[in-house]
Design a protein around this motif. Structure first.
Motif, mmCIF file in Angstrom:
data_model
loop_
_atom_site.group_PDB
_atom_site.id
_atom_site.type_symbol
_atom_site.label_atom_id
_atom_site.label_comp_id
_atom_site.label_asym_id
_atom_site.label_seq_id
_atom_site.Cartn_x
_atom_site.Cartn_y
_atom_site.Cartn_z
ATOM 1 N N PRO A 1 0.549 -1.527 0.095
ATOM 2 C CA PRO A 1 0.222 0.232 -0.356
ATOM 3 C C PRO A 1 1.379 1.292 -0.212
ATOM 4 O O PRO A 1 2.060 1.280 0.083
ATOM 5 N N SER A 2 0.424 2.074 -0.745
ATOM 6 C CA SER A 2 0.541 3.125 -0.842
ATOM 7 C C SER A 2 0.874 4.759 1.118
ATOM 8 O O SER A 2 -0.310 4.512 1.090
ATOM 9 N N LEU A 3 1.713 5.490 0.855
ATOM 10 C CA LEU A 3 2.062 6.067 2.367
ATOM 11 C C LEU A 3 2.083 7.632 1.301
ATOM 12 O O LEU A 3 1.629 8.452 2.597
ATOM 13 N N ASP A 4 2.191 7.966 0.734
ATOM 14 C CA ASP A 4 2.673 9.226 0.288
ATOM 15 C C ASP A 4 0.687 9.988 0.184
ATOM 16 O O ASP A 4 0.844 11.007 0.408
ATOM 17 N N LEU A 5 0.011 9.406 0.248
ATOM 18 C CA LEU A 5 -1.748 10.137 0.411
ATOM 19 C C LEU A 5 -1.558 10.538 1.602
ATOM 20 O O LEU A 5 -2.386 11.897 2.319
ATOM 21 N N GLY A 6 -1.527 9.475 2.695
ATOM 22 C CA GLY A 6 -1.388 10.193 4.097
ATOM 23 C C GLY A 6 -0.178 10.755 4.352
ATOM 24 O O GLY A 6 -0.902 11.950 5.619
ATOM 25 N N ALA A 7 0.564 10.943 3.916
ATOM 26 C CA ALA A 7 1.799 12.189 4.119
ATOM 27 C C ALA A 7 0.716 13.825 3.853
ATOM 28 O O ALA A 7 1.575 14.398 4.607
ATOM 29 N N PHE A 8 0.238 13.548 2.715
ATOM 30 C CA PHE A 8 0.002 14.486 1.959
ATOM 31 C C PHE A 8 -1.197 15.205 2.270
ATOM 32 O O PHE A 8 -1.123 16.277 3.235
ATOM 33 N N ALA A 9 -2.000 14.660 2.980
ATOM 34 C CA ALA A 9 -2.829 14.458 4.466
ATOM 35 C C ALA A 9 -2.224 14.894 5.370
ATOM 36 O O ALA A 9 -3.079 16.696 5.853
ATOM 37 N N ALA A 10 -1.420 14.939 6.546
ATOM 38 C CA ALA A 10 -0.784 15.191 7.353
ATOM 39 C C ALA A 10 -0.083 16.485 7.023
ATOM 40 O O ALA A 10 -0.433 17.479 7.786
ATOM 41 N N LEU A 11 0.583 16.928 6.150
ATOM 42 C CA LEU A 11 1.514 17.752 6.173
ATOM 43 C C LEU A 11 0.590 19.289 5.525
ATOM 44 O O LEU A 11 0.361 19.911 6.733
ATOM 45 N N ARG A 12 -0.656 18.456 5.122
ATOM 46 C CA ARG A 12 -1.746 20.095 5.298
ATOM 47 C C ARG A 12 -2.391 20.413 5.803
ATOM 48 O O ARG A 12 -2.479 21.907 6.156
ATOM 49 N N LYS A 13 -2.647 19.307 7.101
ATOM 50 C CA LYS A 13 -2.920 19.835 8.263
ATOM 51 C C LYS A 13 -1.861 20.826 9.068
ATOM 52 O O LYS A 13 -2.693 21.306 9.694
ATOM 53 N N LEU A 14 -0.765 20.136 8.704
ATOM 54 C CA LEU A 14 0.460 20.970 9.989
ATOM 55 C C LEU A 14 0.030 22.181 8.836
ATOM 56 O O LEU A 14 0.548 23.213 9.910
ATOM 57 N N LEU A 15 0.652 22.712 7.739
ATOM 58 C CA LEU A 15 0.678 23.943 7.512
ATOM 59 C C LEU A 15 -0.953 24.553 7.278
ATOM 60 O O LEU A 15 -0.771 25.915 7.697
ATOM 61 N N LEU A 16 -1.895 24.167 7.775
ATOM 62 C CA LEU A 16 -2.954 25.020 7.606
ATOM 63 C C LEU A 16 -3.329 24.905 9.228
ATOM 64 O O LEU A 16 -4.405 25.918 9.527
ATOM 65 N N SER A 17 -2.419 24.268 10.263
ATOM 66 C CA SER A 17 -2.941 24.693 11.313
ATOM 67 C C SER A 17 -2.693 26.005 11.705
ATOM 68 O O SER A 17 -0.982 26.292 11.314
ATOM 69 N N PRO A 18 -2.791 26.388 12.962
ATOM 70 C CA PRO A 18 -2.766 27.629 13.603
ATOM 71 C C PRO A 18 -1.225 27.701 14.139
ATOM 72 O O PRO A 18 -0.654 26.799 14.621
ATOM 73 N N CYS A 19 -0.306 28.877 14.191
ATOM 74 C CA CYS A 19 0.674 28.797 14.700
ATOM 75 C C CYS A 19 0.381 29.968 16.290
ATOM 76 O O CYS A 19 -0.330 30.119 16.237
ATOM 77 N N SER A 20 1.385 28.633 16.977
ATOM 78 C CA SER A 20 1.000 29.025 18.181
ATOM 79 C C SER A 20 2.517 29.259 18.899
ATOM 80 O O SER A 20 2.859 29.437 19.824
ATOM 81 N N GLY A 21 3.822 29.313 18.175
ATOM 82 C CA GLY A 21 5.334 29.448 18.772
ATOM 83 C C GLY A 21 5.862 30.069 17.357
ATOM 84 O O GLY A 21 5.147 31.013 17.140
ATOM 85 N N ARG A 22 6.923 29.847 17.639
ATOM 86 C CA ARG A 22 8.126 30.856 16.326
ATOM 87 C C ARG A 22 7.951 29.628 15.000
ATOM 88 O O ARG A 22 8.661 30.411 13.938
ATOM 89 N N ALA A 23 7.764 28.399 15.080
ATOM 90 C CA ALA A 23 7.830 27.732 13.885
ATOM 91 C C ALA A 23 6.976 28.476 12.793
ATOM 92 O O ALA A 23 5.801 29.095 12.732
ATOM 93 N N ARG A 24 7.191 28.362 11.579
ATOM 94 C CA ARG A 24 6.487 28.932 10.302
ATOM 95 C C ARG A 24 6.245 27.938 9.331
ATOM 96 O O ARG A 24 5.225 28.429 8.540
ATOM 97 N N PHE A 25 6.016 26.453 9.940
ATOM 98 C CA PHE A 25 5.289 25.396 9.079
ATOM 99 C C PHE A 25 4.082 25.457 9.369
ATOM 100 O O PHE A 25 3.950 24.588 9.636
#
Length: 332
Positions: free
Chosen positions: A105-129
């Motif tokens: 099975p392929s993991l890249d779809l799961g990676a995309f979904a997780a990266l998307r959620k992380l990018l769209l999450s609000p920032c709470s500290g110094r990070a910019r991703f």
């Protein structure tokens, strides 16, 4: 332009198809694991200070300014992530999250979904991703503004995956046409990124030096075993394409090859072809955790304009990353 529109339409349709498949059970395979890894690493980045150029010695400041010159000169930051065809090949059916996903099975779809959620999450500290918004006309593009070396820049991150679905049987069978189109799109996307983007991160398999790879794996005939000896190590298809893309007059300033043992497999030839490109690699056959989190750390460092020492630290905020992640030609 027509080809570009076809690629965008295809990408949206495949994204919607894959999303509808995953929605029946909640998430893609390995998505939850990627999500936890990413959020934990972002917490570490939140605590990482951003470099102040004025506080650096003149020699280090000059090297840092030079590295970012080509990235910032056009007034925007263009980062592209290429998720390879990330099959989980074990030689037998893969059982995960309470169900069978069949062979490879392929993991890249799961990676995309997780990266998307992380990018769209609000920032709470110094990070910019984090703190990005999704482009309303492109589900694979994310935008925000960042301040780098005292100047505000619009930043854009594109993220694309290679698998039409999570299931190898579908990708080789009823979805084979869509898979072939997806692979063709990814080959083109990666090549254009290597020529035009400010930074490119490949996250996927090295195929023992035959990658980067955006296709379903080539197997030993009659077996669920990747054909390294007879195909990837002999033909080196992905490496040849990557070097061809890096052979033109324009080259990305930063390249992350986030795959197993990518330093041994790729670094020498990449540096010979693109000597001014800084390259981030791994040192061994390793877990997915290290290359995934180093991708996040490297992009976060670029979005802050981090210089040599802090950039290196951003890639290596866990004990395993300190063992296995390195960079060459970045600030030298």
């Amino acid at each position: 332009m027509e080809d570009v529109m076809k690629s965008v339409v295809l990408g949206v349709l495949l994204f919607l198809l894959a999303a509808s498949t995953a929605s029946a059970r909640g998430t893609y395979i390995y998505e939850a694991r990627f999500d936890v890894m990413g959020r934990n690493y972002l917490d570490r980045l939140d605590d990482k200070a951003t470099d102040n150029l004025d506080a650096l010695p003149a020699s280090k400041r000059a090297l840092c300014v030079q590295r970012y010159k080509d990235i910032l000169d056009d007034g925007q930051i263009d980062i592209r992530i290429a998720l390879g065809y990330f099959d989980w090949t074990t030689g037998s059916n893969v059982y995960a999250e309470g169900r069978s996903f069949g062979l490879s099975p392929s993991l890249d779809l799961g990676a995309f979904a997780a990266l998307r959620k992380l990018l769209l999450s609000p920032c709470s500290g110094r990070a910019r991703f984090c703190g990005f918004t999704q482009d309303p006309s492109n589900v694979y593009r994310f935008r925000r503004e960042v301040i780098v070396h005292g100047v505000k820049y619009p930043a854009r991150i594109d993220v694309h995956f290679s698998s039409a679905t999570e299931f190898l049987e579908s990708n080789l069978g009823r979805m084979s046409r869509e898979q072939n189109e997806r692979t063709s799109f990814m080959d083109s996307y990666f090549a254009k990124a290597l020529e035009n983007a400010d930074a490119v991160f490949y996250f996927g398999h090295a195929r023992n030096g035959g990658g980067p790879d955006f296709s379903p794996p080539v197997f030993v005939r009659g077996r669920n075993k990747v054909d390294y000896d007879g195909y990837y190590e002999v033909q080196r298809p992905g490496l040849k394409k990557m070097l061809a893309a890096l052979s033109g007059p324009k080259k990305t300033p930063i390249l992350g090859l986030m795959a197993c043992n990518s330093r041994d497999h790729f670094l020498k030839k990449v540096r010979a072809t693109a000597p001014h490109t800084g390259v981030i690699t791994s040192l061994d056959v390793l877990n997915v955790d290290e290359v995934y989190t180093a991708t996040i750390g490297g992009i976060d460092a670029i979005l802050r304009g981090q210089c040599q020492q802090t950039f290196y630290q951003s890639l290596r905020l866990t004990p395993n990353n300190q063992k296995y992640i390195t960079m060459d030609g970045m600030f030298e």
